[in-house]
Design an enzyme around this catalytic site. Structure first.
Site, PDB file in Angstrom:
ATOM      1  N   GLU A   1      65.056  81.321   6.452  1.00 10.38           N
ATOM      2  CA  GLU A   1      64.666  80.441   7.286  1.00 10.38           C
ATOM      3  C   GLU A   1      63.932  79.060   6.023  1.00 10.38           C
ATOM      4  O   GLU A   1      63.200  80.066   5.574  1.00 10.38           O
ATOM      5  CB  GLU A   1      63.948  80.799   8.575  1.00 10.38           C
TER       6      GLU A   1
ATOM      7  N   ARG B   1      63.975  90.746  27.764  1.00  7.43           N
ATOM      8  CA  ARG B   1      63.471  91.227  28.725  1.00  7.43           C
ATOM      9  C   ARG B   1      62.637  90.338  29.928  1.00  7.43           C
ATOM     10  O   ARG B   1      62.063  89.034  29.058  1.00  7.43           O
ATOM     11  CB  ARG B   1      62.819  92.006  27.956  1.00  7.43           C
TER      12      ARG B   1
END
Ligand code: MV4
Length: 529
Positions: free
Chosen positions: A200, A292
């Site tokens: 990236e 989560r």
């Protein structure tokens, strides 16, 4: 609704889930390792089962043991909390196979988000902005060299299986690439069993802003505003707040809608967090999805008035979301400090040990989610998070003032904590102005004692430190008297009960109700409470 939920976790988050179960009228079953026999989550649960030795590999990470308890205790659902197996698709699969509802997204969604390149591909397909770079795992150093040049230095090498900064290397020029490639790759193999990397473009000092989403099983998806999580140390969040000081309504809507688009494209259900990097010009870039419940969920609860854990349970039980996007109203400002048993003055070394005394903050706007009690020993085996202190106020100023006030009330002895560090950060002018980014804390901790450039009281130990030091001393003086009394009380308590016999019978059978009542009564009498 479920009848009984297995809580596959420990500490403060196990207690948070347990509280949601109580409010829903659902049974709560705890599991514990040998190190956690006397832990608070065990004492508060309706039933508690041992799952093995202290190392988490042999207890909290054992899917077979968790499923065994779930069956024996006749649970119809399982909540994984955060950490441990929370983002492991194999646990979700094992639950499905056993006819137990996993409170979280489907295994396939977890798998897709687990691969950072697959998640980037999904984001691009959904039209969500991503950091420039590649979306396929890179074959080898030769290819990496080419792709790094195409992307333009500086670049970040990241692990395909990554997250949390492991297997990540900054490369500022061609010459650094071979060594960085080897290091990142072997670190990724070590941490995740997968050496693959991708590239990236490196963003300098971005903010870390994440969007909380909820998706039910009927196609309704909402976003619940953002959390600003830029104050981190070694990829561990330290302070989180909601809303972000840089956010306004149009940007919130753009990021929220991007997060919802991504979730829809991925067939995502239950609670999730879409992480973004935001640059100085307030451009946002998708980073990754956390599948989560997160540690910092309480700041979102504070400004939305929602109970995220109960909503997770309801969604898993098949209920539709009880509201729509237009109903989501953000009110006020919330900030969270993660309280750790660690020593900021000694390189943040963990400081496990027995808690002698503890005074908990309370009063207007204050919430303490923790999992400890005086007389309890913080185990060495696990992350030494003691709990989270959350302050809410009508605006950011009031939230900060309440947090400062609560930190002065907070007092623990027997172990070292990072509470003093928070007093110093909360006294910093730059922090007070919300001028933070992902490297802010590292730089602040390194700042020399007298540095006051850019007009900020940056120093952790000088000007800003004085206020903190004063209140710590005050707490200390008061504490020494309290300690003596509490130590005596603790010793008496232990001699009366015998620390091991309290939990000694928990091993084989679920506790009977009268024993649990006895435990609660003991807890109520515990020193310092
Ligand atoms: C980045 C970045 C700058 N540019 N990606 C760190 C953990 C992982 N989840 C992503 N991380 C970063 N990715 C690009 N292209 C800076 C970080 C980063 C960071 C991100 C969020 C919070 C704290 C951080 C601290 C250092 C670096």
């Amino acid at each position: 609704m479920f009848k009984k939920i297995l809580i596959a976790n420990r500490g403060e988050i196990a207690i948070r889930i347990l509280r949601a179960c109580r409010e829903l009228g659902v049974g709560a079953v705890a599991v514990f390792s040998e190190a956690d026999r006397a832990s608070l989550h065990v004492r508060l649960a309706d039933e508690a089962y041992p799952i093995g030795p202290s190392p988490s590999r042999e207890s909290y990470l054992r899917i077979d043991k968790l499923m065994d308890v779930a069956r024996r205790a006749d649970c119809d659902a399982l909540h994984p909390g955060y950490g441990f197996l929370a983002e492991n698709p194999e646990l979700a699969r094992a639950c499905l196979a056993a006819g137990i509802t996993f409170i979280g997204p489907a295994a396939e969604a977890m798998e897709q988000m687990g691969s950072k390149t697959a998640a980037r591909q999904l984001a691009r397909r959904a039209g969500v902005p991503t950091v420039p770079g590649v979306v396929e795992p890179i074959e080898g150093l030769e290819k990496a060299s080419q792709l790094a040049r195409d992307t333009g230095f500086p670049v970040l090498l990241k692990a395909v299986a990554g997250g949390g900064g492991k297997g990540m290397r900054l490369v500022t020029g061609e010459a650094e690439l071979p060594a960085a490639w080897r290091d990142a790759s072997s670190e990724a193999l070590n941490a995740f069993g997968d050496p693959r990397l991708y590239i990236e473009k490196y963003l300098d000092r971005p903010r870390h802003i994440e969007i909380q989403i909820l998706a039910d099983q009927h196609g309704h998806i909402v976003y619940l505003g953002e959390r600003e999580c830029s104050v981190q140390r070694r990829h561990q969040k330290v302070i989180e707040e909601a809303p972000s000081p840089v956010m306004d309504a149009p940007l919130r809507r753009a990021m929220g809608e991007a997060a919802v688009k991504l979730a829809r494209a991925g067939g995502y259900t239950n609670a999730g967090t879409v992480e973004f990097l935001v640059d100085a010009a307030r451009n946002f870039y998708f980073l990754e999805v956390n599948t989560r419940l997160q540690v910092e969920h309480p700041v979102t609860e504070a400004i939305t008035g929602l109970d995220l854990v109960k909503l997770q349970v309801r969604i898993a039980a098949g209920e539709p979301l009880p509201f729509v996007q237009e109903d989501v109203a953000l009110r006020g400002h919330a900030i969270e400090c993660r309280l750790y048993a660690e020593d900021p003055d000694n390189n943040f070394f963990p400081s496990p040990g027995t808690i002698l005394a503890r005074r908990v903050p309370s009063g207007p706007g204050i919430r303490l989610d923790d999992g400890v009690y005086p007389g309890w020993t913080v185990p060495t085996e696990y992350d030494p998070l003691l709990g989270k202190l959350i302050a809410w106020g009508a605006d950011r100023g009031e939230a900060l003032a309440r947090m400062r006030r609560a930190l002065e009330e907070y007092y623990v002895s027997g172990i070292r904590t990072n509470a003093g560090l928070f007093r110093r950060i909360l006294a910093d002018a730059e922090f007070a102005r919300g001028e933070i980014h992902t490297r802010w804390l590292d730089e602040w901790l390194k700042a020399p004692a007298a540095a006051t450039e850019s007009g900020s009281a940056r120093s952790p130990r000088s000007a800003a430190g004085v206020a903190g030091a004063k209140s710590e001393q005050a707490a200390g003086r008061q504490g020494s008297v309290e300690d003596a009394a509490l130590l005596a009380a603790a010793l008496w308590h232990l001699s009366k009960n015998g620390s091991s016999s309290i939990e000694g019978s928990a091993a084989e059978k679920p506790e009977s109700r009268w024993k649990l009542e006895g435990r609660r009564a003991q807890l109520d009498r515990a020193p310092g409470r």
